[in-house]
Design a protein around this motif. Sequence first.
Motif, PDB file in Angstrom:
ATOM      1  N   ALA A  46       9.934 -31.484 -14.443  1.00  0.00           N
ATOM      2  CA  ALA A  46      10.040 -32.720 -13.659  1.00  0.00           C
ATOM      3  C   ALA A  46      11.488 -33.212 -13.634  1.00  0.00           C
ATOM      4  N   ALA A  47      12.176 -33.137 -14.774  1.00  0.00           N
ATOM      5  CA  ALA A  47      13.583 -33.557 -14.830  1.00  0.00           C
ATOM      6  C   ALA A  47      14.444 -32.660 -13.954  1.00  0.00           C
ATOM      7  N   ASN A  48      14.177 -31.351 -13.959  1.00  0.00           N
ATOM      8  CA  ASN A  48      14.969 -30.433 -13.144  1.00  0.00           C
ATOM      9  C   ASN A  48      14.671 -30.599 -11.657  1.00  0.00           C
ATOM     10  N   SER A  49      13.437 -30.952 -11.324  1.00  0.00           N
ATOM     11  CA  SER A  49      13.095 -31.255  -9.929  1.00  0.00           C
ATOM     12  C   SER A  49      13.840 -32.513  -9.472  1.00  0.00           C
ATOM     13  N   ALA A  50      13.904 -33.505 -10.346  1.00  0.00           N
ATOM     14  CA  ALA A  50      14.639 -34.735 -10.026  1.00  0.00           C
ATOM     15  C   ALA A  50      16.135 -34.448  -9.867  1.00  0.00           C
ATOM     16  N   LEU A  51      16.676 -33.519 -10.663  1.00  0.00           N
ATOM     17  CA  LEU A  51      18.077 -33.114 -10.533  1.00  0.00           C
ATOM     18  C   LEU A  51      18.328 -32.521  -9.153  1.00  0.00           C
ATOM     19  N   ASP A 104      11.240 -25.729   0.077  1.00  0.00           N
ATOM     20  CA  ASP A 104      10.376 -25.235  -0.983  1.00  0.00           C
ATOM     21  C   ASP A 104      11.166 -25.226  -2.275  1.00  0.00           C
ATOM     22  N   ARG A 105      10.478 -25.355  -3.384  1.00  0.00           N
ATOM     23  CA  ARG A 105      11.146 -25.299  -4.689  1.00  0.00           C
ATOM     24  C   ARG A 105      10.247 -24.631  -5.708  1.00  0.00           C
ATOM     25  N   ILE A 106      10.885 -23.905  -6.610  1.00  0.00           N
ATOM     26  CA  ILE A 106      10.198 -23.308  -7.753  1.00  0.00           C
ATOM     27  C   ILE A 106      11.030 -23.693  -8.966  1.00  0.00           C
ATOM     28  N   ILE A 107      10.379 -24.318  -9.934  1.00  0.00           N
ATOM     29  CA  ILE A 107      11.102 -24.781 -11.110  1.00  0.00           C
ATOM     30  C   ILE A 107      10.367 -24.286 -12.340  1.00  0.00           C
ATOM     31  N   ASP A 108      11.105 -23.598 -13.205  1.00  0.00           N
ATOM     32  CA  ASP A 108      10.505 -23.062 -14.415  1.00  0.00           C
ATOM     33  C   ASP A 108      11.560 -23.042 -15.507  1.00  0.00           C
ATOM     34  N   GLY A 109      11.342 -23.828 -16.526  1.00  0.00           N
ATOM     35  CA  GLY A 109      12.295 -23.879 -17.635  1.00  0.00           C
ATOM     36  C   GLY A 109      13.660 -24.324 -17.160  1.00  0.00           C
ATOM     37  N   ASP A 110      14.678 -23.512 -17.436  1.00  0.00           N
ATOM     38  CA  ASP A 110      16.041 -23.889 -17.063  1.00  0.00           C
ATOM     39  C   ASP A 110      16.449 -23.347 -15.695  1.00  0.00           C
ATOM     40  N   LYS A 111      15.494 -22.854 -14.905  1.00  0.00           N
ATOM     41  CA  LYS A 111      15.805 -22.315 -13.569  1.00  0.00           C
ATOM     42  C   LYS A 111      15.217 -23.195 -12.481  1.00  0.00           C
ATOM     43  N   CYS A 157      16.251 -23.788   1.290  1.00  0.00           N
ATOM     44  CA  CYS A 157      16.779 -24.947   2.009  1.00  0.00           C
ATOM     45  C   CYS A 157      17.143 -24.596   3.445  1.00  0.00           C
ATOM     46  N   ILE A 158      17.117 -25.611   4.284  1.00  0.00           N
ATOM     47  CA  ILE A 158      17.619 -25.516   5.644  1.00  0.00           C
ATOM     48  C   ILE A 158      18.704 -26.585   5.778  1.00  0.00           C
ATOM     49  N   TYR A 159      19.865 -26.164   6.230  1.00  0.00           N
ATOM     50  CA  TYR A 159      20.956 -27.095   6.513  1.00  0.00           C
ATOM     51  C   TYR A 159      21.038 -27.260   8.026  1.00  0.00           C
ATOM     52  N   THR A 160      21.237 -28.487   8.471  1.00  0.00           N
ATOM     53  CA  THR A 160      21.411 -28.756   9.896  1.00  0.00           C
ATOM     54  C   THR A 160      22.732 -29.481  10.094  1.00  0.00           C
ATOM     55  N   ALA A 161      23.350 -29.249  11.253  1.00  0.00           N
ATOM     56  CA  ALA A 161      24.625 -29.892  11.568  1.00  0.00           C
ATOM     57  C   ALA A 161      24.918 -29.689  13.051  1.00  0.00           C
ATOM     58  N   THR A 162      25.958 -30.357  13.520  1.00  0.00           N
ATOM     59  CA  THR A 162      26.418 -30.185  14.896  1.00  0.00           C
ATOM     60  C   THR A 162      27.654 -29.306  14.886  1.00  0.00           C
ATOM     61  N   LYS A 188      23.381 -28.448  18.108  1.00  0.00           N
ATOM     62  CA  LYS A 188      22.828 -28.530  16.762  1.00  0.00           C
ATOM     63  C   LYS A 188      22.559 -27.116  16.271  1.00  0.00           C
ATOM     64  N   ILE A 189      22.913 -26.846  15.043  1.00  0.00           N
ATOM     65  CA  ILE A 189      22.656 -25.546  14.435  1.00  0.00           C
ATOM     66  C   ILE A 189      21.888 -25.778  13.136  1.00  0.00           C
ATOM     67  N   SER A 190      21.320 -24.709  12.643  1.00  0.00           N
ATOM     68  CA  SER A 190      20.698 -24.762  11.321  1.00  0.00           C
ATOM     69  C   SER A 190      20.884 -23.401  10.665  1.00  0.00           C
ATOM     70  N   PHE A 191      20.940 -23.413   9.353  1.00  0.00           N
ATOM     71  CA  PHE A 191      20.995 -22.151   8.625  1.00  0.00           C
ATOM     72  C   PHE A 191      20.242 -22.310   7.319  1.00  0.00           C
ATOM     73  N   ALA A 192      19.683 -21.191   6.877  1.00  0.00           N
ATOM     74  CA  ALA A 192      18.838 -21.188   5.690  1.00  0.00           C
ATOM     75  C   ALA A 192      19.598 -20.664   4.479  1.00  0.00           C
ATOM     76  N   THR A 193      19.208 -21.164   3.317  1.00  0.00           N
ATOM     77  CA  THR A 193      19.740 -20.661   2.053  1.00  0.00           C
ATOM     78  C   THR A 193      18.600 -20.528   1.050  1.00  0.00           C
ATOM     79  N   ILE A 194      18.805 -19.659   0.106  1.00  0.00           N
ATOM     80  CA  ILE A 194      17.979 -19.630  -1.092  1.00  0.00           C
ATOM     81  C   ILE A 194      18.951 -19.781  -2.247  1.00  0.00           C
ATOM     82  N   ASP A 195      18.757 -20.824  -3.014  1.00  0.00           N
ATOM     83  CA  ASP A 195      19.656 -21.161  -4.116  1.00  0.00           C
ATOM     84  C   ASP A 195      18.920 -21.047  -5.438  1.00  0.00           C
TER      85      ASP A 195
END
Length: 163
Positions: A34-39, A97-104, A109-114, A128-135
């Motif tokens: 929960a703390a890491n999700s809040a981060l 979407d998010r996956i949180i487990d222990g310290d990971k 994510c999707i970023y949008t911008a002009t 307008k453009i958008s691009f995806a990331t997995i972090d």
Amino acid sequence: MTDCRLFLALATGATVAIAQRTMARAASSADANAANSALLDRYAAAVNAHDTTAFPAIFTETYIQHSGRSPSGLAAQVENFHRIQETWPDIQMHIEDRIIDGDKVVARCIYTATHDRTVRGFAATGKKISFATIDIWRVEGSRFAEHWDLVDTAGLEKQLSGK
């Protein structure tokens, strides 16, 4: 009979103790998740507010950036975001979407911008453009300590070229 009762009492007590420790670990893990999700939420809020003053509470001083697109360290993270903001003044981060487990912490994510500046050699289109990331981040001391990512640069360049 006494030996059997003693064994059952000891076994029952051990089982209860083990169950209590397991439940305590699960509760502790849930609290950390929960703390890491809040981060992650604080990071997204800082990105969307274009506010790097929150970064010292989000990133460790010795933050390691594995992408190769920017140097490591907190100061480099601040500078990197300033460069992104110069390129995309209205950039917004959307956590799909998010996956949180222990310290990971893993986020899709999707970023949008002009596209109102020259980017990667492509003249501004005003679209307008958008691009995806997995972090993927590793958390240490309630802050992001390491980062790995994949960015859909091919999809981004396709949009920038107008195709």
